[in-house]
Scaffold this active site. Structure first.
Site, PDB file in Angstrom:
ATOM      1  N   ARG A  92      -9.549  -3.550   7.814  1.00  0.00           N
ATOM      2  CA  ARG A  92      -9.961  -2.514   6.861  1.00  0.00           C
ATOM      3  C   ARG A  92     -11.016  -3.083   5.898  1.00  0.00           C
ATOM      4  O   ARG A  92     -10.907  -4.240   5.440  1.00  0.00           O
ATOM      5  CB  ARG A  92      -8.728  -2.080   6.071  1.00  0.00           C
ATOM      6  CG  ARG A  92      -8.940  -0.947   5.093  1.00  0.00           C
ATOM      7  CD  ARG A  92      -9.129   0.344   5.788  1.00  0.00           C
ATOM      8  NE  ARG A  92      -8.972   1.499   4.916  1.00  0.00           N
ATOM      9  CZ  ARG A  92      -9.409   2.712   5.245  1.00  0.00           C
ATOM     10  NH1 ARG A  92     -10.035   2.918   6.380  1.00  0.00           N
ATOM     11  NH2 ARG A  92      -9.221   3.739   4.441  1.00  0.00           N
ATOM     12  N   THR A 392     -14.244   9.094  12.857  1.00  0.00           N
ATOM     13  CA  THR A 392     -13.466   7.925  13.258  1.00  0.00           C
ATOM     14  C   THR A 392     -13.314   7.999  14.784  1.00  0.00           C
ATOM     15  O   THR A 392     -13.732   8.968  15.407  1.00  0.00           O
ATOM     16  CB  THR A 392     -12.083   7.908  12.540  1.00  0.00           C
ATOM     17  OG1 THR A 392     -12.305   7.851  11.138  1.00  0.00           O
ATOM     18  CG2 THR A 392     -11.161   6.780  12.965  1.00  0.00           C
ATOM     19  N   THR A 410     -13.406   2.972  12.362  1.00  0.00           N
ATOM     20  CA  THR A 410     -14.152   3.998  11.613  1.00  0.00           C
ATOM     21  C   THR A 410     -15.281   3.409  10.763  1.00  0.00           C
ATOM     22  O   THR A 410     -15.278   2.210  10.453  1.00  0.00           O
ATOM     23  CB  THR A 410     -13.170   4.765  10.674  1.00  0.00           C
ATOM     24  OG1 THR A 410     -13.817   5.915  10.145  1.00  0.00           O
ATOM     25  CG2 THR A 410     -12.679   3.906   9.529  1.00  0.00           C
ATOM     26  N   GLU A 431     -16.361   3.774   3.219  1.00  0.00           N
ATOM     27  CA  GLU A 431     -14.894   3.746   3.218  1.00  0.00           C
ATOM     28  C   GLU A 431     -14.281   3.771   1.836  1.00  0.00           C
ATOM     29  O   GLU A 431     -13.141   4.217   1.651  1.00  0.00           O
ATOM     30  CB  GLU A 431     -14.412   2.490   3.954  1.00  0.00           C
ATOM     31  CG  GLU A 431     -13.098   2.651   4.671  1.00  0.00           C
ATOM     32  CD  GLU A 431     -13.240   3.578   5.873  1.00  0.00           C
ATOM     33  OE1 GLU A 431     -12.508   4.562   5.902  1.00  0.00           O
ATOM     34  OE2 GLU A 431     -14.094   3.314   6.736  1.00  0.00           O
ATOM     35  N   ASP A 434     -12.231   6.523   0.280  1.00  0.00           N
ATOM     36  CA  ASP A 434     -10.796   6.762   0.551  1.00  0.00           C
ATOM     37  C   ASP A 434      -9.929   6.310  -0.628  1.00  0.00           C
ATOM     38  O   ASP A 434      -8.718   6.550  -0.635  1.00  0.00           O
ATOM     39  CB  ASP A 434     -10.348   6.037   1.828  1.00  0.00           C
ATOM     40  CG  ASP A 434     -10.636   6.852   3.088  1.00  0.00           C
ATOM     41  OD1 ASP A 434     -11.069   8.006   2.967  1.00  0.00           O
ATOM     42  OD2 ASP A 434     -10.422   6.329   4.195  1.00  0.00           O
ATOM     43  N   SER A 459      -5.704   4.262   4.047  1.00  0.00           N
ATOM     44  CA  SER A 459      -6.200   4.879   5.279  1.00  0.00           C
ATOM     45  C   SER A 459      -5.183   5.870   5.813  1.00  0.00           C
ATOM     46  O   SER A 459      -4.008   5.866   5.413  1.00  0.00           O
ATOM     47  CB  SER A 459      -6.445   3.778   6.312  1.00  0.00           C
ATOM     48  OG  SER A 459      -6.758   4.342   7.566  1.00  0.00           O
ATOM     49  N   SER A 460      -5.639   6.709   6.734  1.00  0.00           N
ATOM     50  CA  SER A 460      -4.732   7.579   7.493  1.00  0.00           C
ATOM     51  C   SER A 460      -4.621   7.117   8.937  1.00  0.00           C
ATOM     52  O   SER A 460      -3.927   7.751   9.739  1.00  0.00           O
ATOM     53  CB  SER A 460      -5.261   9.012   7.499  1.00  0.00           C
ATOM     54  OG  SER A 460      -5.353   9.504   6.199  1.00  0.00           O
ATOM     55  N   GLY A 480      -9.925  11.670  12.745  1.00  0.00           N
ATOM     56  CA  GLY A 480      -9.714  12.946  12.049  1.00  0.00           C
ATOM     57  C   GLY A 480      -9.309  12.848  10.596  1.00  0.00           C
ATOM     58  O   GLY A 480      -8.652  13.774  10.092  1.00  0.00           O
ATOM     59  N   GLY A 481      -9.628  11.734   9.892  1.00  0.00           N
ATOM     60  CA  GLY A 481      -9.244  11.647   8.483  1.00  0.00           C
ATOM     61  C   GLY A 481      -7.739  11.827   8.357  1.00  0.00           C
ATOM     62  O   GLY A 481      -6.950  11.346   9.182  1.00  0.00           O
TER      63      GLY A 481
HETATM   64  N1  GLY Z   1     -11.524   6.777   6.746  1.00  0.00           N
HETATM   65  C1  GLY Z   1     -10.530   7.321   7.590  1.00  0.00           C
HETATM   66  C2  GLY Z   1      -9.205   6.674   7.398  1.00  0.00           C
HETATM   67  O1  GLY Z   1      -9.144   5.512   7.083  1.00  0.00           O
HETATM   68  O2  GLY Z   1      -8.203   7.305   7.559  1.00  0.00           O
END
Ligand code: GLY
Length: 593
Positions: A92, A392, A410, A431, A434, A459-460, A480-481
Site C-alpha cells: 500500500r 483498480t 490500484t 491514493e 482514501d 483501503s477496501s 471497485g473502490g
Molecule cells: N483505492 C482503492 C482502495 O484501496 O480500496
C-alpha cells in the site's frame, strides 16, 4: 496453452470455463488478455504463481494503465502449497514523512476534491514495485528482469486498445487532459485513442528496461526518484501551494512493503483468508458474513435463495451496519489500534444483527462500540471521506504445484492523479484521497483513518482465498473502490449459500450499499447477468424503504459493479479451473507446460 476469452463471447466462455475444470495445470484469470498471456508465459516457462503474478502486474501497467501500475500500490495474497501457509504482501502507498492529519484541510476546510485528487498532494509513496520484488525474492523462482520482459515487449511494440481503455479515455473526468505527458500518450494530437488503435509507450518501455537492469533501486533512488518527486510538485492552479505534494527522495528510498498474516474467518464451515488492515476489506466482509450466518440465506423454502427480497434485504442491512463500523474503526493499525477481535466477536455481531428488522429498512445505523469485546479502550468518530473510485484491478493465479496468488492492485482513481512522470511514461496514484479528507473530530484518537507520516490510507481491497477442510478451493477479488467489499461478499454468498459454480457466481448480478445511510445500487440490466434481480424483488425492496432503485415497477438495477477474476480447485479431484468477468475483458488461460 488453451485460452478462454470472455469479453465478447460470454456463453462460449461459460462452457469453456467449465471445460477447464478438468485441468490439473496452471491457470491465470486476469481482466485483460495480454496481461493474462504474460502470466501464462511465466507458467509455461516453468515459473510459479508468484512469477506469473509479477509478469501480470507489470503487463497490466502497460495495457490497463488507468487502473494499476508501478506508480501505485496493492495487496497480494499468496498461498504456499508446500507449507499450507498464507501470507499477505502489503505494498500500500504511504503518506510522506511530512504529512499531517490536516493534509487535505490545511485551513480547517477540506480542499475541493476534484482539484486535490489531481494534484501532487494526493500522491502516496508508491509500493507496487517493492512489493512485487519482495514476493519474487521470497517465493518466486525467476529474476525480476524475466518477469518484466512481457511488459517491456507490450510497451515497446504496442498493443491494440480495447473497448474498456477507450471508454475510460473518453469518460476520463478530465484526468487524461490535465497534464501534457498524459494527454500525449492517450490523446495524441488531441484525439482520444479509440478501440482498435495501436498504442506504443516508448517511455514506459525504457523505464521498465531500466528497472530490469537496475532492480527496484532504479525506481526508488536516482534520476527516476528525482523525476517522481518533481512530478508530484504539480498542483492545480486553483489550489496553489496547498496542492503540492510533500514526498521527498528520502520517502521513496525508505519505502518498504510489509508482510502480514492474513485475516482468517469462518462461514458455514468454510474458511476465508482475507485482507487485514490497512485494508477494511477482510474485516468488513467477515462482519457481514458473521451477521448473515444467522439466517438461512440459501433456502428458498423459507423465502430466501438468490435474488429473493428476504435475502436482498438482509444483505443490504448487513452492508449498512458493517460500513457504519468501518467508517469509525478501521485504519492502518500499525498506527492506530483497530479492534479487530471486537468487530468480529460473535456476541458483538449478534447485537448488530439484532438491529435488522425483517419488515422495514432500519433507520441509519451508527457505528457501535466493539471495544468491550476487544482490548482497545476508547472510541472515535468517523472523519470525512470521499466517494471512492470504481477502478483498480484484480487477478488470480494457481500454478501446477498448487501455489496461489490473489492480487488486487490500484492507482486509486481511474487514471490516478492524472500525472504521468515526465519522460518515464507511467501514472502516479492519488491514493492519499482514501484518507479522511477532514480529520476526525476525536483528536484524542486522531481518527483511525486520518493522515499521518508514513501511514497507509484505509483501503477496501479484498483479495480473498476460500478453503474447505484445510484445502484451497478458490481465489477471487474485485476492483471497485468501496464496492469491492460487496462484490466479494456477493460472490462468497453465491458460492456457499446458493451453490453456484465460480463462473455462475461471477456472472450473477450484484448488489451494493457502501454507506450506512446509502442507496442501493444493483445490476441486472444486461443479458449476461443472470439470474436476474426481478422487478418483483426490486419492488419488494422499495416497499421496505430502500432507496436508489427508482420507481415501482421499473428496472432500477442498471449499474455495473466490480470485475471478479478467479481461479478454483475442485476439492475432491484437485482439478483446477478459472473464471473471468465480462464486466471487463476477463480472460482465463490454462497452461500445460
Ligand atoms: N483505492 C482503492 C482502495 O484501496 O480500496
Amino acid at each position: 496453452m488453451s485460452v478462454c476469452h470472455c469479453a465478447r463471447a460470454f456463453v462460449l466462455c461459460l462452457f469453456s470455463a467449465s471445460a477447464l475444470a478438468a485441468s490439473p495445470d496452471g491457470v491465470v484469470a486476469v481482466s485483460h488478455p495480454a496481461a493474462a498471456a504474460a502470466g501464462a508465459r511465466m507458467l509455461a516457462q516453468g515459473g510459479n504463481a508468484i512469477d506469473a503474478a509479477a509478469a501480470v502486474q507489470f503487463a497490466l501497467n502497460v495495457v490497463e494503465p488507468q487502473s494499476s501500475g508501478i506508480g501505485g500500490g496493492g495487496f497480494m495474497l499468496v498461498y504456499l502449497a508446500k507449507t499450507g501457509k498464507t501470507v499477505v504482501v502489503d505494498s500500500r502507498e504511504r503518506a510522506p514523512a511530512n504529512a499531517r492529519a490536516d493534509l487535505f484541510a490545511p485551513d480547517g476546510l477540506p480542499l475541493p476534491f476534484a482539484q486535490a485528487s489531481t494534484s501532487g498532494i494526493a500522491i502516496g509513496v508508491p509500493g507496487t514495485l517493492r512489493g512485487v520484488d519482495l514476493a519474487l525474492r521470497r517465493w518466486g523462482t525467476k529474476p525480476l528482469s524475466a518477469t518484466l520482459a512481457p511488459a517491456i515487449e507490450l510497451a515497446g511494440h504496442g498493443f491494440r486498445v480495447n473497448r474498456f481503455l477507450a471508454e475510460d479515455i473518453v469518460n476520463d473526468g478530465g484526468r487524461t487532459q490535465l497534464q501534457p505527458e498524459t494527454a500525449a500518450i492517450f490523446r495524441p494530437g488531441g484525439v482520444p485513442l479509440a478501440e482498435g488503435d495501436w498504442l506504443v509507450q516508448a517511455d514506459l518501455a525504457r523505464t521498465l528496461k531500466r528497472i530490469a537492469a537496475g532492480g527496484p533501486d532504479a525506481f526508488y533512488r536516482g534520476p527516476l526518484a528525482r523525476a517522481i518527486v518533481q512530478a508530484q510538485q504539480r498542483t492545480r492552479s486553483e489550489l496553489g501551494e496547498a496542492g503540492r505534494g510533500q514526498m521527498t527522495l528520502a520517502d521513496l528510498a525508505r519505502y518498504r512493503p510489509t508482510v502480514r498474516e492474513p485475516l482468517i474467518g469462518h462461514y458455514r464451515g468454510w474458511t476465508l483468508a482475507g485482507m487485514p488492515p490497512p485494508s477494511s476489506g477482510g474485516l468488513t466482509i467477515l462482519q457481514m458474513l458473521g451477521m448473515l450466518e444467522r439466517f438461512p440465506l440459501g433456502d428458498p423454502a423459507q423465502g430466501y435463495g438468490f435474488g429473493s427480497p428476504k435475502t436482498l434485504h438482509l444483505m443490504i442491512e448487513a452492508m449498512r451496519l458493517a460500513f457504519a463500523d468501518r467508517a469509525v474503526w478501521i485504519g492502518d493499525d500499525d498506527f492506530v489500534p483497530v479492534p479487530r477481535k471486537g468487530l468480529l466477536n460473535p456476541a458483538y455481531l449478534a447485537t448488530r444483527a439484532a438491529l435488522i428488522q425483517p419488515e422495514r429498512r432500519m433507520e441509519t445505523p451508527l457505528a457501535s462500540d466493539p471495544t468491550p469485546w476487544d482490548t482497545v479502550g476508547s472510541s472515535s468518530k468517523p472523519g470525512l471521506t470521499r466517494a471512492e473510485s470504481p477502478h483498480t484491478t484484480h487477478f488470480s493465479i494457481v500454478d501446477r504445484w498448487g501455489n496461489v496468488v490473489s492480487y488486487t492492485s490500484t492507482i486509486e482513481a481511474t487514471w490516478g492523479s492524472g500525472i504521468t512522470v515526465p519522460g518515464y511514461g507511467f501514472l502516479l496514484n492519488n491514493e492519499l484521497t482514501d484518507f479522511n479528507f477532514l480529520p476526525a473530530a476525536d483528536t484524542a484518537r486522531g481518527g483511525a483513518n486520518d493522515p499521518a507520516p508514513g501511514k497507509r490510507p484505509r483501503s477496501s481491497m479484498a483479495p480473498m482465498l476460500l478453503f474447505k477442510d484445510g484445502r484451497f478451493v478458490a481465489a477471487y477479488g474485485s476492483p471497485g473502490g468501496a464496492t469491492i467489499i460487496n462484490s466479494v461478499l456477493n460472490v462468497t454468498l453465491n458460492l456457499i449459500d446458493h451453490g453456484m459454480t465460480m463462473q455462475q457466481a461471477i456472472a450473477a448480478p450484484r448488489l451494493s450499499v457502501t454507506h450506512a445511510a446509502g442507496k442501493v445500487s444493483c445490476e441486472g440490466g444486461k443479458d449476461h447477468m443472470r439470474p436476474e434481480i426481478s422487478i418483483a424483488s426490486q419492488d419488494a425492496l422499495r416497499k421496505l424503504g430502500h432507496a436508489g432503485l427508482g420507481a415501482l415497477g421499473a428496472n432500477g438495477c442498471n449499474d455495473t459493479i466490480g470485475s471478479v477474476q478467479a481461479v478454483a480447485t475442485e476439492p475432491a479431484s484437485g482439478a483446477r479451473s478459472g473464471a473471468a468477468d465480462v464486466r471487463r475483458e476477463g480472460t482465463v488461460i490454462r497452461v500445460n507446460p
